[in-house]
Design a protein around this motif. Structure first.
Motif, PDB file in Angstrom:
ATOM      1  N   LYS A 150       0.867  -1.174   0.000  1.00 16.64           N
ATOM      2  CA  LYS A 150       0.000   0.000   0.000  1.00 16.64           C
ATOM      3  C   LYS A 150       0.903   1.222   0.000  1.00 16.64           C
ATOM      4  CE  LYS A 150      -3.897  -1.764   2.726  1.00 16.64           C
ATOM      5  NZ  LYS A 150      -4.702  -1.487   3.921  1.00 16.64           N
ATOM      6  N   ASP A 151       0.326   2.379  -0.320  1.00 15.67           N
ATOM      7  CA  ASP A 151       1.097   3.611  -0.218  1.00 15.67           C
ATOM      8  C   ASP A 151       1.383   3.899   1.258  1.00 15.67           C
ATOM      9  OD1 ASP A 151       1.119   3.967  -2.932  1.00 15.67           O
ATOM     10  OD2 ASP A 151      -0.499   5.443  -2.953  1.00 15.67           O
ATOM     11  N   ALA A 152       2.515   4.530   1.506  1.00 17.81           N
ATOM     12  CA  ALA A 152       2.911   4.875   2.873  1.00 17.81           C
ATOM     13  C   ALA A 152       3.662   6.200   2.854  1.00 17.81           C
ATOM     14  CB  ALA A 152       3.782   3.783   3.473  1.00 17.81           C
ATOM     15  N   CYS A 153       3.632   6.882   3.981  1.00 16.81           N
ATOM     16  CA  CYS A 153       4.394   8.113   4.159  1.00 16.81           C
ATOM     17  C   CYS A 153       5.153   8.015   5.475  1.00 16.81           C
ATOM     18  CB  CYS A 153       3.484   9.340   4.207  1.00 16.81           C
ATOM     19  SG  CYS A 153       2.699   9.754   2.640  1.00 16.81           S
ATOM     20  N   GLY A 154       6.295   8.655   5.516  1.00 14.62           N
ATOM     21  CA  GLY A 154       7.083   8.704   6.741  1.00 14.62           C
ATOM     22  C   GLY A 154       7.694  10.078   6.908  1.00 14.62           C
ATOM     23  N   ALA A 155       7.956  10.441   8.150  1.00 18.97           N
ATOM     24  CA  ALA A 155       8.544  11.748   8.424  1.00 18.97           C
ATOM     25  C   ALA A 155       9.252  11.733   9.769  1.00 18.97           C
ATOM     26  CB  ALA A 155       7.464  12.832   8.430  1.00 18.97           C
ATOM     27  N   ASN A 156      10.192  12.636   9.899  1.00 16.30           N
ATOM     28  CA  ASN A 156      10.819  12.952  11.174  1.00 16.30           C
ATOM     29  C   ASN A 156      10.587  14.436  11.404  1.00 16.30           C
ATOM     30  OD1 ASN A 156      12.017  10.412  11.820  1.00 16.30           O
ATOM     31  ND2 ASN A 156      13.517  10.792  10.228  1.00 16.30           N
ATOM     32  N   ALA A 157      10.240  14.788  12.635  1.00 13.56           N
ATOM     33  CA  ALA A 157       9.981  16.188  12.964  1.00 13.56           C
ATOM     34  C   ALA A 157      10.469  16.453  14.376  1.00 13.56           C
ATOM     35  CB  ALA A 157       8.498  16.489  12.845  1.00 13.56           C
ATOM     36  N   THR A 158      10.824  17.711  14.638  1.00 15.83           N
ATOM     37  CA  THR A 158      11.359  18.066  15.949  1.00 15.83           C
ATOM     38  C   THR A 158      10.902  19.454  16.386  1.00 15.83           C
ATOM     39  OG1 THR A 158      13.411  18.147  17.251  1.00 15.83           O
ATOM     40  CG2 THR A 158      13.531  18.988  15.005  1.00 15.83           C
ATOM     41  N   THR A 159      10.843  19.639  17.693  1.00 14.16           N
ATOM     42  CA  THR A 159      10.550  20.940  18.288  1.00 14.16           C
ATOM     43  C   THR A 159      11.140  20.955  19.697  1.00 14.16           C
ATOM     44  OG1 THR A 159       8.820  22.606  18.656  1.00 14.16           O
ATOM     45  CG2 THR A 159       8.310  20.347  19.343  1.00 14.16           C
ATOM     46  N   THR A 160      11.210  22.118  20.286  1.00 10.57           N
ATOM     47  CA  THR A 160      11.677  22.247  21.670  1.00 10.57           C
ATOM     48  C   THR A 160      10.590  22.949  22.483  1.00 10.57           C
ATOM     49  OG1 THR A 160      13.988  22.341  20.973  1.00 10.57           O
ATOM     50  CG2 THR A 160      13.490  23.158  23.180  1.00 10.57           C
ATOM     51  N   ILE A 161      10.306  22.396  23.652  1.00  7.29           N
ATOM     52  CA  ILE A 161       9.315  22.989  24.554  1.00  7.29           C
ATOM     53  C   ILE A 161       9.968  23.276  25.901  1.00  7.29           C
ATOM     54  CG2 ILE A 161       7.378  21.800  23.449  1.00  7.29           C
ATOM     55  CD1 ILE A 161       7.373  19.914  25.972  1.00  7.29           C
ATOM     56  N   LYS A 162       9.292  24.049  26.721  1.00  7.98           N
ATOM     57  CA  LYS A 162       9.701  24.265  28.111  1.00  7.98           C
ATOM     58  C   LYS A 162       8.750  23.435  28.972  1.00  7.98           C
ATOM     59  CE  LYS A 162      12.099  28.577  27.767  1.00  7.98           C
ATOM     60  NZ  LYS A 162      13.395  27.942  27.783  1.00  7.98           N
ATOM     61  N   ARG A 163       9.304  22.497  29.713  1.00  6.16           N
ATOM     62  CA  ARG A 163       8.448  21.593  30.484  1.00  6.16           C
ATOM     63  C   ARG A 163       7.728  22.313  31.617  1.00  6.16           C
ATOM     64  NH1 ARG A 163      11.230  19.036  34.883  1.00  6.16           N
ATOM     65  NH2 ARG A 163      13.348  19.818  35.035  1.00  6.16           N
ATOM     66  N   THR A 164       8.282  23.424  32.112  1.00  5.30           N
ATOM     67  CA  THR A 164       7.598  24.181  33.165  1.00  5.30           C
ATOM     68  C   THR A 164       6.256  24.728  32.665  1.00  5.30           C
ATOM     69  OG1 THR A 164       8.896  26.141  32.581  1.00  5.30           O
ATOM     70  CG2 THR A 164       9.659  24.838  34.458  1.00  5.30           C
ATOM     71  N   GLU A 165       6.132  24.975  31.353  1.00  6.78           N
ATOM     72  CA  GLU A 165       4.884  25.482  30.791  1.00  6.78           C
ATOM     73  C   GLU A 165       3.784  24.418  30.802  1.00  6.78           C
ATOM     74  OE1 GLU A 165       5.726  27.080  26.924  1.00  6.78           O
ATOM     75  OE2 GLU A 165       6.812  28.797  27.757  1.00  6.78           O
ATOM     76  N   PHE A 166       4.177  23.151  31.029  1.00  4.66           N
ATOM     77  CA  PHE A 166       3.219  22.050  31.077  1.00  4.66           C
ATOM     78  C   PHE A 166       3.103  21.461  32.488  1.00  4.66           C
ATOM     79  CE2 PHE A 166       4.506  22.342  26.663  1.00  4.66           C
ATOM     80  CZ  PHE A 166       3.310  22.221  25.990  1.00  4.66           C
ATOM     81  N   ASN A 167       3.482  22.256  33.494  1.00  5.26           N
ATOM     82  CA  ASN A 167       3.398  21.831  34.889  1.00  5.26           C
ATOM     83  C   ASN A 167       4.164  20.531  35.144  1.00  5.26           C
ATOM     84  OD1 ASN A 167       2.637  22.096  37.575  1.00  5.26           O
ATOM     85  ND2 ASN A 167       0.724  20.980  37.292  1.00  5.26           N
TER      86      ASN A 167
END
Length: 188
Positions: free
Chosen positions: A148-165
């Motif tokens: 079957k058709d398939a897609c793949g990706a890699n993605a990244t970001t940076t967060i501050k964990r204090t903002e998520f308690n």
């Protein structure tokens, strides 16, 4: 003239069908969410979640899409059962109250034919914040095993964990956490 009009209409319908959005379901055995942070400045610790599920819809011709991803926070895997349990506690993921982490996209951005970034809302511990994921690789093609058709990706970001308690021990244990998503998805 009638043949020319009929040919133009047929071509229009064919390209409209080609441009239709396609939905892909994440392959849980090849999709992982990872996180990395500085541990007292000694080293960068890297861990992952063993269960990431969801769907991605993409219209490559229109250069649009959407993603709805759920991470099982109880599947955190640091390589240590004791530390896994610690991270599931109230100071960090509090999996008793918040068993999942979610990402729901709001915008796909393309650079030419390549997906470049995905903006969306990340929810951790019931707190939702906007994030932008930088896509570092993206590929769609027929899957050689699934046929079957398939897609793949890699993605990244940076967060501050204090903002998520989830800021216990910050700043000694880094407030900045790099999130990396490696996903593979099979067309429905």
């Amino acid at each position: 003239m009638k043949k020319l009009i009929a040919l133009a209409l047929a071509a229009g319908f064919a390209s409209a069908a080609f441009a239709a959005p396609e939905t892909y379901v994440l392959d849980n055995s090849h999709s992982f969410s990872r996180f990395a942070y500085s541990h007292f400045g000694y080293s960068t610790q890297e861990s992952r979640f063993d269960s990431t599920t969801g769907k991605i819809t993409i219209d490559r011709a229109a250069k649009t899409g959407s993603a709805d991803i759920t991470i099982d926070a109880k599947s955190v895997n640091t390589g240590s059962a004791l530390f896994n349990s610690h991270l599931q506690g109230e100071d960090f993921f509090d999996t008793a109250k918040y068993p999942t982490i979610t990402f729901k996209s709001t915008k796909f951005t393309f650079a030419g034919d390549t997906l470049a970034s995905v903006d969306g809302n990340l929810t951790i511990k019931g707190i939702t914040k906007p994030v932008s994921l930088k896509v570092t690789s993206f590929k769609c093609m027929p899957h050689p095993m699934a046929k079957k058709d398939a897609c793949g990706a890699n993605a990244t970001t940076t967060i501050k964990r204090t903002e998520f308690n989830a800021g216990k021990y910050a700043p000694h244990v880094s407030d900045d956490v790099t999130l990396t998503f490696a996903v593979e998805a099979i067309k429905e």
